[in-house]
Structure formats: C-alpha cells, structure tokens
Design an enzyme around this catalytic site. Structure first.
Site, short mmCIF file in Angstrom:
data_model
loop_
_atom_site.label_atom_id
_atom_site.label_comp_id
_atom_site.label_asym_id
_atom_site.label_seq_id
_atom_site.Cartn_x
_atom_site.Cartn_y
_atom_site.Cartn_z
N CYS A 180 0.81 -1.12 -0.12
CA CYS A 180 0.11 -0.10 -0.01
C CYS A 180 0.67 1.34 0.13
O CYS A 180 0.70 2.11 -0.92
CB CYS A 180 -0.98 0.00 1.12
SG CYS A 180 -0.57 -0.61 2.80
N HIS A 218 -0.64 7.13 4.72
CA HIS A 218 0.31 6.21 4.69
C HIS A 218 1.68 6.67 4.11
O HIS A 218 2.35 5.76 3.75
CB HIS A 218 -0.21 5.08 4.07
CG HIS A 218 -0.07 3.73 4.81
ND1 HIS A 218 -0.03 2.51 4.21
CD2 HIS A 218 0.69 3.61 6.16
CE1 HIS A 218 0.25 1.57 5.17
NE2 HIS A 218 0.76 2.16 6.27
#
Length: 483
Positions: free
Chosen positions: A39, A102
């Site tokens: 991710c 993230h």
C-alpha cells in the site's frame, strides 16, 4: 481490492452495481497496475508519478523485501518529492485527502505540508486496538490536528466487523464537493478508503448483506458510496467537468483469505508479490460527455499515470528536473490510442519482473520465505506453480522466466528457453531493461529505520483532547521486514 472483486471484471455474485455502471458509462482498464504490491509505496508512486525506488519508498534491509509504514517507521515522503496536490495548486485547485495517507506519520510528513489543503483521515492503517502503553492507538485527523483515535473515539468492532468509517468518509466527500461547486473552485479529491483492508469493516446497514461474507459487505458499502458520489456530481451539474478514476493500491491480500480476502480473478498470488495477482488492479475511468461509454482499454496503465494525466487535465506540465515514470493516459482514454510503454514490477529496490506488450519476464521469483510460510503466512494459498511460486529468492537474470499473459494470464506455463518466440521476445525486453537500469538513480531509502519513540504517542492536537501519551526513549534500529 483485487482485480476480480467487481462484477464488471467477472465477479460472480455481481454485488457492485454502481462500479459496474461506472464502467458501462466510462472506460474499463483491463491491464492497469500498481507501482508496488504493497500500500504505502504504491500511494507514494501515485502522488509523485515516480517508482518507489526513485521516491524513497523502499528498503535496502535484506534483498527484495517489501516494506510499508508501520507506526515505528522513521521515514516518510521526502521534501524533495513534488506531490500532485502541490503542483495542482499552481492551477488554483483546492486539494483534499479523505482516508488513509500512509506516507509517514511524523509531523514533517503531514499531508497539509505536501500540497493538500484539507485532510480527514488517518496516517496509518486501522490496526489495533492497542493498549496505549506498548503501542498507541492510531489517531484520526481533521486537517492539522487529531480529533480522536481508532477503537476509542472511532469504533471498530473486531467481533462483528461493524464500523461507521466508510459512511463518515462518504459524507466528508459529498460535503467537500458541494463546497467547491458552490464557490466555483476547481478541486482534487483523493478518496482513500480502507474498509477492505484487514481487519475488514462495514457499517450496520451493510453487515450480512453479501454472499461473500464480511469482505463482500465492505465491497458493497464502498460500491454504494461511489454511486452516491457520482450521483452527487450529476445533481450538482458538474459531472461533465469532472474526471473520476477508480483503482486499488495493490491486489487482494490472500493472506487474510478466504474470510477477509478478495479475489484476484485468474491471476497468480496476491498482495506482497510481483505476480499479476499482487499488482494488476481494477481500474475504471469516468467522465460523462468526454469518455465514450462502454469502452474497454488494453492500454498498459499504472497508478503513476494518474499523476501525469491529472497535470495534463489541469493544463500543467510534469516537473522536468526529475524522472517521471507516469505517462499521460488522455490519448488512450479520449481517443482509444495505445501508447507503447513497459511495466516494471519492483519489490524493495529490486526489479523483479517487466512487462512489454503481452509478455512478462521474471528476473527474480519469490512469494514469501519458508520461515513465514511455516507460520501459516501464505501470499499464494492454493496456488503452487513449480519453479514460479518460490519460497526462496530465485534469480533468473541469465535466463528470465517468460510468460505470454494473453494466452496464460495465470503465469503457469513459462515459454521454452529454446523456442524462437523466447529468443525473439527476450532480445526486445533486454533493451528495455538495459535502458531502464542505466537511467535509474535510486532515492534515499525511507523505510530502513524504525524507532518506537516516533509512534503516534502525542500527535498534534492531543493536548486539547487529553490524549497525549508518553513516548519511550528514542532507540533507532534497523527495521526488520520478514516477508
């Protein structure tokens, strides 16, 4: 989310009517990829238009290790990188991220320092609950400051899978779009929801409604939300002036299958691997009145192309002082043209494979280590292709494994090294790889160093909430990446 998770891509339960309708009204990309099978590196690639090995979102700790951004990671998106929202500001865009960032959780990596004007969401995944002593619970931000933490102020019930987060993220999106439309302001919205990432969650209204269990419930809620966003654009009269693109950050995580894992369709393995199941993603482009309805494209696409394509839509040029890996997809989307370009499959700093046309050459194969596999961690459950899915890192740089993805999308039948087809194709691929490697200047690896002191102990705004926690003494260490 996996390539095989949508009805438009053949999922048999047909539980994604809104995304299927989006595809029917727009363009389906069947050969669209992420820049990494994990991710955070693929998100960094999307926002910079550059491979993770260039923008620093990789590790050199042990060869070909995938690395992401857990709480104790010291690194994040470098200031030297130019992100899409920073560049769109030059054309007067207001930029918002909703959901998972993230790209580093320390204050210097905050999205509002990298071009976003607004943020509602979290710097990390919704792991937990933690005890706030050994590990702090993950904060949720509104703009500069945290407004609570997962499991405390934003409930996620791990027993039932109930959480209202997707509904909250949906309302944030609708409100932002309304506000920009009212002020006639061009906008960029990055709607980065994470309900299909284990631990999977859905709101009460969707729980138990799918044939596919909790994962299917989460997919149905995301589908419903996207339908509401597209309808909202139409009701506001701005759909014909708005480019919308749906994709995933990597293939479905088969490690959490079957209860909390998706489908990668006919493709081999899943998230964490550089086989097709790990990096080929569902993708749909929608722009009523501009994109011809019901089109299917075989253009080789990548999340990095969204960077270049978005700049092109805004009338901007990509930065000329650095290597940009994304291409402008507008000729493919608006005119149906096919642009010749390779796809590179990276794990860590190692180029594992390359796709040129319908052919894919593996220079390294590796699913995950015997040590992890013996603990029950399997990225390719039920899929064992002899000599292809390997639990040791196998080098094939002298004689790459070559597959024809048209005849063999599951990467089960490598071409014979002695065949004329193999010789001819590898000669072509050799030049593509040589050109790539001679121009490659790796960025400073951001995912090498971990330190428990940098976790989400005392994020900005914690004082007002009485939620500041005391960090341990700083003790930087080399991160350990087991896979």
């Amino acid at each position: 989310m996996g390539w095989g998770d949508l009805g438009a891509f053949g999922e048999p339960s047909k539980e994604t009517p809104n995304l299927d309708q989006m595809a029917a009204e727009g363009m389906l990309f069947l050969d669209f990829y992420t820049a990494n099978p994990l991710c955070s590196p693929s998100r960094a690639a999307l926002l910079t238009g550059r491979l993770p090995v260039r923008n620093g979102f990789y590790t050199t700790n042990a060869h070909a290790r995938n690395a992401y951004t857990p709480q104790d990671i010291v690194g994040g998106i470098p200031d030297s990188e130019l992100l899409l929202p920073e560049l769109l500001k030059k054309a007067g865009y207001i930029n918002k991220i909703i959901g998972k960032w993230h790209l580093g959780h320390r204050p210097k990596f905050h999205p509002l320092k990298h071009g976003f004007d607004e943020w509602f969401g979290s710097p990390n995944c919704h792991f937990g609950p933690f005890d706030n002593r050994a590990l702090p619970n993950i904060p949720v931000y509104r703009d500069w400051e945290m407004i609570g933490r997962y499991y405390e102020d934003f409930k996620i019930d791990l027993k039932t899978g109930e959480a209202n987060l997707t509904q909250i993220y949906l309302q944030e999106a609708l409100d932002f779009i309304s506000k920009q439309q009212a002020s006639q302001q061009p906008f960029f919205l990055y709607w980065a929801i994470d309900a299909t990432h284990a631990p999977v969650y859905a709101s009460k209204h969707f729980l138990g409604t799918s044939q596919r269990g909790l994962y299917g419930d989460a997919v149905r809620e995301i589908d419903d939300s996207i339908g509401k966003i597209l309808t909202h654009l139409q009701k506001l009269g701005i759909s014909e002036n708005t480019f919308v693109f749906f994709t995933s950050d990597n293939g479905a995580a088969l490690i959490s299958a079957p209860k909390q894992g998706g489908s990668n369709g006919p493709f081999l393995c899943g998230k964490q691997t550089t086989f097709e199941g790990g990096m080929r993603a569902p993708a749909i482009a929608w722009w009523p009145g501009r994109i011809p309805a019901g089109k299917v494209s075989h253009q080789l696409g990548n999340v990095m192309d969204l960077f270049t394509t978005s700049l092109s839509l805004a009338g901007l040029q990509p930065p000329s002082d650095r290597q940009i890996d994304g291409i402008d997809l507008l000729p493919a989307i608006l005119q149906g043209k096919l642009i010749d370009r390779p796809i590179f499959y990276y794990r860590g700093g190692e180029m594992m494979a390359v796709r040129v046309g319908l052919y894919k050459a593996h220079y390294w194969t590796w699913s995950n280590s015997w040590e992890e596999y013996s603990k029950g961690i399997d990225f390719c459950p039920g899929q064992n292709v002899s000599g292809v899915t390997t639990h040791t890192q196998e080098e094939h740089t002298t004689l790459p494994l070559l597959f024809h993805l048209g005849r063999d999308p599951g990467e089960k039948y490598p071409l014979s090294f002695a065949s004329d087809e193999y010789q001819r194709v590898m000669q072509q691929i050799y030049f593509v790889v040589q050109q790539h490697k001679t121009t490659l200047v790796p960025g400073e690896p951001q995912l090498n160093v971990c330190d428990k002191a940098v976790m989400n102990w005392s994020p900005p705004g914690c004082e007002k909430l009485g939620k500041c926690l005391t960090p341990p003494k700083s003790d930087p260490k080399k991160c350990f990446w087991p896979h």
